[in-house]
Every structure is written in C-alpha cells, then in structure tokens.
Design a protein around this motif. Structure first.
Motif, PDB file in Angstrom:
ATOM      1  N   GLY A 230      -7.800   5.263 -16.914  1.00  0.00           N
ATOM      2  CA  GLY A 230      -8.875   5.602 -15.987  1.00  0.00           C
ATOM      3  C   GLY A 230      -8.397   5.745 -14.558  1.00  0.00           C
ATOM      4  N   LEU A 231      -7.338   5.042 -14.186  1.00  0.00           N
ATOM      5  CA  LEU A 231      -6.801   5.143 -12.823  1.00  0.00           C
ATOM      6  C   LEU A 231      -6.190   6.514 -12.564  1.00  0.00           C
ATOM      7  N   HIS A 232      -5.698   7.151 -13.612  1.00  0.00           N
ATOM      8  CA  HIS A 232      -5.049   8.457 -13.436  1.00  0.00           C
ATOM      9  C   HIS A 232      -6.046   9.564 -13.103  1.00  0.00           C
ATOM     10  N   LYS A 233      -7.330   9.275 -13.216  1.00  0.00           N
ATOM     11  CA  LYS A 233      -8.335  10.285 -12.861  1.00  0.00           C
ATOM     12  C   LYS A 233      -8.445  10.451 -11.350  1.00  0.00           C
ATOM     13  N   PHE A 237      -2.798  10.576  -3.326  1.00  0.00           N
ATOM     14  CA  PHE A 237      -1.783   9.613  -2.902  1.00  0.00           C
ATOM     15  C   PHE A 237      -2.399   8.322  -2.376  1.00  0.00           C
ATOM     16  N   SER A 238      -3.438   8.424  -1.553  1.00  0.00           N
ATOM     17  CA  SER A 238      -4.047   7.225  -0.965  1.00  0.00           C
ATOM     18  C   SER A 238      -4.642   6.325  -2.041  1.00  0.00           C
ATOM     19  N   MET A 244      -1.886   0.591  -6.670  1.00  0.00           N
ATOM     20  CA  MET A 244      -0.636  -0.164  -6.798  1.00  0.00           C
ATOM     21  C   MET A 244      -0.726  -1.511  -6.084  1.00  0.00           C
ATOM     22  N   LEU A 245      -1.306  -1.509  -4.880  1.00  0.00           N
ATOM     23  CA  LEU A 245      -1.421  -2.748  -4.117  1.00  0.00           C
ATOM     24  C   LEU A 245      -2.348  -3.748  -4.821  1.00  0.00           C
TER      25      LEU A 245
END
Length: 262
Positions: A230-233, A237-238, A244-245
């Motif tokens: 789901g994160l890849h949707k 870049f921001s 990642m953080l």
C-alpha cells in the motif's frame, strides 16, 4: 495474595494497560485520526518488523534447548505459508461463493485485503500476548518482585506495538469501538498464558520457541504482504522519505523497548 492471584492480577495489568495506553490514539478527533492513519500504518510496519526480528525471533532462538535452530526458521517459513493460506480463506469467505475477480470491483477487493490483514494481526497479537503471559507467570514463579517488574516491562514495550495494531485495524475497516474491543480481547490471552505457566510451565517450555516463531511469522507476513504494498501507491519522493522515517521510528522504538527493559 496467593501466587496464582499475583499472576492473574499482573497478567491482566500487563496485557490491558498497554491496550488502554495505546487506545488514547482512538480518542483523537476522527478528522485528525484519518490524517494520521497513513503515517501510523508506516509506523506499524516498523513496529511489527521490529517486534518480529528484534524481539520474538531472538527469544525463540535463545529458547531452543536442543540446538534445533533450523526448526525455528522452518516454523517461520511454514508460518508464512500458513498465513498466506489463512488470508486466502478470509478472502474466499468475503466472496460469498462467487468469482471475486468478476463480482468485486477494485475498491471492494482492496477493502477485503485490508480486512484480512486485520484478522491476521489479531491472531498474531493474541499469540504474542499469550507468550507475554507465560513470561510473566514464569517470573512470578521465580520471585514476586521479578514478576511485578516483568509485568510492567511487558506493558511498556507493548505500547508502541499496540498503537500500530490499532492503526492496522482502523486501516482494515474496523470501527474505533470494534478495534478497541478486539484488541482488548486479544490482550486477554496474556491471562491464559500466565495461568498455563502456573500449572504446566515445565510441559510448555519446549514449545515456547515455536509459538514465538509462529507469532513472528504473522507479524512479518502482515507487514510485508499486506501493508508495504500500500505504501507504493504513493511514489513521490517526499512521501517515500516520510514512510522510511516512520518505519525506522517503529523499529527504533521496539529496539529501545527491548534493549532497555530486558
């Protein structure tokens, strides 16, 4: 109080306190919670992977009495496969005996996958809490003061993970009340583990590493198979930097909790 009463009281506190503390997330206004939810899911990924790879698996490997480390890794492998099959069963149940690919629109199919993730996380969390109960019970059987400290440590290190669990359940379509209720019910397996430890710790001891490995596999599966895609949707870049953080924050908090409280 008798030793069993000590175990009952502090397994209840060890399991329920962490859920109540994490439940403060549910008290936020719905608009604020909706805005924070995608970020909380990223945090949950880190917390799940941290709990599995920095907490559960090391304890499982340390607890192997016959040096059968391959048995632990094989349990994780079969656990991942088992949770894949279980998720399929959950998805088929939602299909109502029709061809899902035909009768489910994309949005509904997406929601069903999230519902499956919620089911799996409750199973994994229930196993994890069960092990925590055994650890608390074992500590009380050694020394009452050690039992109290262990119960408080369990409550403290579970809080960041429980926040992640609430995020996953809300992301899976649970209402706030259902998310709280099911997470609270899952926490009650801590009491079951404590009581079993009191009556049959010597019998359960050889099985604990493998139960830990199954719990770890459920956390890994939910994080990698259900949440990370789901994160890849959001590929900008921001958004990637924020993800990642937050994943790193989830891992970091679990690491700090385990390193300082164990």
């Amino acid at each position: 109080m008798t030793l069993l009463q000590w175990i009952l009281v502090f397994t209840l506190l060890g399991g329920v306190l962490s859920v109540l503390a994490a439940g403060l997330f549910l008290l936020l206004p719905e608009k604020t919670r909706s805005r924070l939810l995608p970020h909380a899911v990223s945090f949950a990924i880190g917390a799940l992977l941290g709990a599995a790879l920095l907490g559960l698996l090391p304890h499982a490997l340390e607890g192997v009495q016959d040096g059968n480390y391959h048995g632990i890794t094989a349990t994780v492998l079969f656990g991942l496969f088992g949770f894949f099959v279980l998720e399929k069963l959950v998805l088929w149940r939602h299909c109502h005996h029709e061809d899902c690919e035909i009768h489910l629109p994309d949005l509904h199919d997406h929601d069903v996958h999230h519902a499956a993730a919620g089911t799996l996380i409750l199973i994994g969390d229930g196993l994890h809490n069960f092990i925590d109960g055994i650890l608390i019970g074992a500590a009380f059987l050694t020394d009452i003061h050690l039992g109290v400290v262990t119960a408080l440590a369990v409550a403290a290190h579970e809080i960041p993970q429980e926040v992640g669990d609430f995020a996953i359940l809300l992301h899976s379509g649970f209402s706030t009340s259902r998310a709280f209720l099911f997470n609270m019910l899952s926490s009650l397996t801590t009491i079951v583990g404590g009581v079993l430890a009191y009556y049959s710790l010597s019998t359960l001891q050889p099985l604990l590493p493998y139960v830990l490995a199954v719990a770890a596999s459920s956390f890994i599966y939910v994080a990698v198979a259900d949440l990370i895609p789901g994160l890849h949707k959001r590929a900008e870049f921001s958004a990637t930097i924020k993800q990642m953080l937050l994943i790193g924050s989830g891992v970091g908090l679990i690491y700090l909790a385990h390193s300082t409280l164990h």
